[in-house]
Scaffold this motif. Structure first.
Motif, PDB file in Angstrom:
ATOM      1  N   VAL A  62       0.827  -1.218   0.000  1.00  0.00           N
ATOM      2  CA  VAL A  62       0.000   0.000   0.000  1.00  0.00           C
ATOM      3  C   VAL A  62       0.855   1.258   0.000  1.00  0.00           C
ATOM      4  O   VAL A  62       0.365   2.347  -0.285  1.00  0.00           O
ATOM      5  CB  VAL A  62      -0.974   0.008   1.192  1.00  0.00           C
ATOM      6  CG1 VAL A  62      -1.997  -1.105   1.043  1.00  0.00           C
ATOM      7  CG2 VAL A  62      -0.250  -0.096   2.511  1.00  0.00           C
ATOM      8  N   SER A  63       2.145   1.101   0.338  1.00  0.00           N
ATOM      9  CA  SER A  63       3.047   2.262   0.352  1.00  0.00           C
ATOM     10  C   SER A  63       4.457   1.833  -0.005  1.00  0.00           C
ATOM     11  O   SER A  63       4.940   0.809   0.474  1.00  0.00           O
ATOM     12  CB  SER A  63       3.072   2.907   1.739  1.00  0.00           C
ATOM     13  OG  SER A  63       4.100   3.880   1.829  1.00  0.00           O
ATOM     14  N   PHE A  86       1.973   5.544  -3.365  1.00  0.00           N
ATOM     15  CA  PHE A  86       0.930   4.897  -2.566  1.00  0.00           C
ATOM     16  C   PHE A  86      -0.103   4.241  -3.474  1.00  0.00           C
ATOM     17  O   PHE A  86      -0.373   4.729  -4.574  1.00  0.00           O
ATOM     18  CB  PHE A  86       0.210   5.934  -1.694  1.00  0.00           C
ATOM     19  CG  PHE A  86       1.115   6.657  -0.740  1.00  0.00           C
ATOM     20  CD1 PHE A  86       1.520   6.061   0.443  1.00  0.00           C
ATOM     21  CD2 PHE A  86       1.579   7.938  -1.037  1.00  0.00           C
ATOM     22  CE1 PHE A  86       2.348   6.729   1.332  1.00  0.00           C
ATOM     23  CE2 PHE A  86       2.412   8.611  -0.168  1.00  0.00           C
ATOM     24  CZ  PHE A  86       2.808   8.001   1.021  1.00  0.00           C
ATOM     25  N   SER A 113       3.496   1.187   5.798  1.00  0.00           N
ATOM     26  CA  SER A 113       2.077   1.063   5.447  1.00  0.00           C
ATOM     27  C   SER A 113       1.210   2.166   6.040  1.00  0.00           C
ATOM     28  O   SER A 113       0.257   2.635   5.402  1.00  0.00           O
ATOM     29  CB  SER A 113       1.559  -0.301   5.919  1.00  0.00           C
ATOM     30  OG  SER A 113       2.305  -1.341   5.325  1.00  0.00           O
ATOM     31  N   ASN A 171       0.070   5.528   4.257  1.00  0.00           N
ATOM     32  CA  ASN A 171      -1.052   5.606   3.319  1.00  0.00           C
ATOM     33  C   ASN A 171      -2.304   6.047   4.081  1.00  0.00           C
ATOM     34  O   ASN A 171      -2.789   5.335   4.960  1.00  0.00           O
ATOM     35  CB  ASN A 171      -1.286   4.248   2.651  1.00  0.00           C
ATOM     36  CG  ASN A 171      -2.290   4.323   1.511  1.00  0.00           C
ATOM     37  OD1 ASN A 171      -3.305   5.012   1.605  1.00  0.00           O
ATOM     38  ND2 ASN A 171      -2.011   3.613   0.434  1.00  0.00           N
ATOM     39  N   ILE A 202      -5.378   3.611   4.400  1.00  0.00           N
ATOM     40  CA  ILE A 202      -5.153   2.229   4.804  1.00  0.00           C
ATOM     41  C   ILE A 202      -6.279   1.668   5.664  1.00  0.00           C
ATOM     42  O   ILE A 202      -6.626   0.486   5.554  1.00  0.00           O
ATOM     43  CB  ILE A 202      -3.789   2.082   5.515  1.00  0.00           C
ATOM     44  CG1 ILE A 202      -3.479   0.590   5.708  1.00  0.00           C
ATOM     45  CG2 ILE A 202      -3.751   2.833   6.839  1.00  0.00           C
ATOM     46  CD1 ILE A 202      -2.064   0.303   6.103  1.00  0.00           C
ATOM     47  N   TYR A 258       2.700  -1.291  -5.197  1.00  0.00           N
ATOM     48  CA  TYR A 258       1.836  -0.124  -4.974  1.00  0.00           C
ATOM     49  C   TYR A 258       1.245   0.415  -6.269  1.00  0.00           C
ATOM     50  O   TYR A 258       0.172   1.028  -6.275  1.00  0.00           O
ATOM     51  CB  TYR A 258       2.627   0.980  -4.274  1.00  0.00           C
ATOM     52  CG  TYR A 258       3.576   1.715  -5.190  1.00  0.00           C
ATOM     53  CD1 TYR A 258       3.218   2.920  -5.770  1.00  0.00           C
ATOM     54  CD2 TYR A 258       4.836   1.185  -5.505  1.00  0.00           C
ATOM     55  CE1 TYR A 258       4.072   3.587  -6.637  1.00  0.00           C
ATOM     56  CE2 TYR A 258       5.689   1.843  -6.352  1.00  0.00           C
ATOM     57  CZ  TYR A 258       5.307   3.034  -6.923  1.00  0.00           C
ATOM     58  OH  TYR A 258       6.161   3.677  -7.784  1.00  0.00           O
TER      59      TYR A 258
END
Length: 285
Positions: free
Chosen positions: A20-21, A42, A68, A71, A74, A236
């Protein structure tokens, strides 16, 4: 509807590891992020949703080569996955845990792992972890907490202190991983020899008994790889790879659908030739 969802999950088997990042607020010497072609960015929430429903995943692990919790979407991701009946886990350096305790506990997250490789990194965030564990207990939360420790030659003594600190503040479990320095991030970091590893593991078993604290140690690496058999990694920016240690070895794009990528000629060729792959053939993780 709930019964249908439960039946659906019985037949799912892959774990989705999703980055996610790729941005991070630390610059750890053992991290290969700095040597990747792209080291910032991201995953948007909308992309996450499309990926999650493209295959029948049983679990989603939110981690990669960045932090993570940077982000901002998230927790929407975690809540969305939970609504689909999917188990969720998160790996973090824990520096941002303190300001996100309510978000973490309210999201329904199942597992959280705190990544450490020395005491300096631990001490930057241990108060955050302790505060989370205290609040978790106050709420009777089922969130499970892990120490995620990378082993290398320079930290074999510190590992014991890290584990003791974690046990003292109430972390549930410790997990040890071998250093796999695939990008030669710092040549000072070396993996242990077989003999050194065996000696270390015997000492850790004694510590496990002394503390009455579960410690998972690395298994012997095998080919075909058990990680690749059970997981798929998405970067990502939506690239599909067989493993988080192959973040630039693309076998497809998520736009194709994960199911189609898994059925592709590129993926099948990778599985068949894993023993000859320049990275997989050397892997110790």
């Amino acid at each position: 509807m709930l019964e249908k969802l439960k039946i659906k999950r019985i037949y799912s088997y892959l774990i989705l590891q999703i980055e996610v990042s790729r941005a991070c607020n630390l610059d750890c010497r053992i991290c290969m992020r700095k040597n990747l072609e792209s080291n910032a960015g991201f995953m948007p929430f909308d992309d996450f949703k499309k990926i999650l429903v493209s295959y029948n995943f049983r679990e989603v692990g939110l981690h990669g080569w960045g932090e993570s919790l940077l982000n901002k979407e998230i927790f929407q991701m975690i809540e969305y996955a939970k609504r689909q009946g999917i188990r969720t886990s998160l790996t973090t350096n824990a520096t941002l845990v303190g300001k996100n305790i309510d978000n973490i506990l309210d999201s329904g997250l199942d597992d959280i792992a705190f990544g450490y490789y020395d005491m300096d990194i631990l001490m930057k965030s241990i108060e955050n972890v302790e505060d989370l564990i205290i609040e978790k207990k106050n709420r009777n939360s089922k969130l499970k907490t892990y120490l995620d420790i990378t082993i290398h030659k320079d930290n074999t003594e510190e590992i014991f202190d890290v584990i003791r600190e974690g046990r003292e503040i109430g972390v549930d479990v410790a997990i040890l991983h071998r250093l796999f320095n695939v990008y030669n991030v710092d040549k000072e970091f070396e993996t242990l020899t077989k003999e050194e590893e065996e000696e270390l593991f015997e000492k850790i078993k004694w510590l496990e008994r002394e503390l009455n604290f579960k410690i998972y140690m690395p298994k012997k690496h095998t080919l075909p790889c058990r990680i690749v058999k059970n997981t798929i990694f998405v970067t990502y920016d939506g690239k599909v790879t067989p493993c988080c240690f192959l973040p630039e070895f693309y076998i497809g794009e998520v736009e194709e659908g994960v199911w189609n990528v898994l059925r592709s000629k590129e993926y099948r060729n990778f599985l068949v030739n894993m023993k000859n792959h320049e990275v997989c053939s050397k892997c110790v993780w």
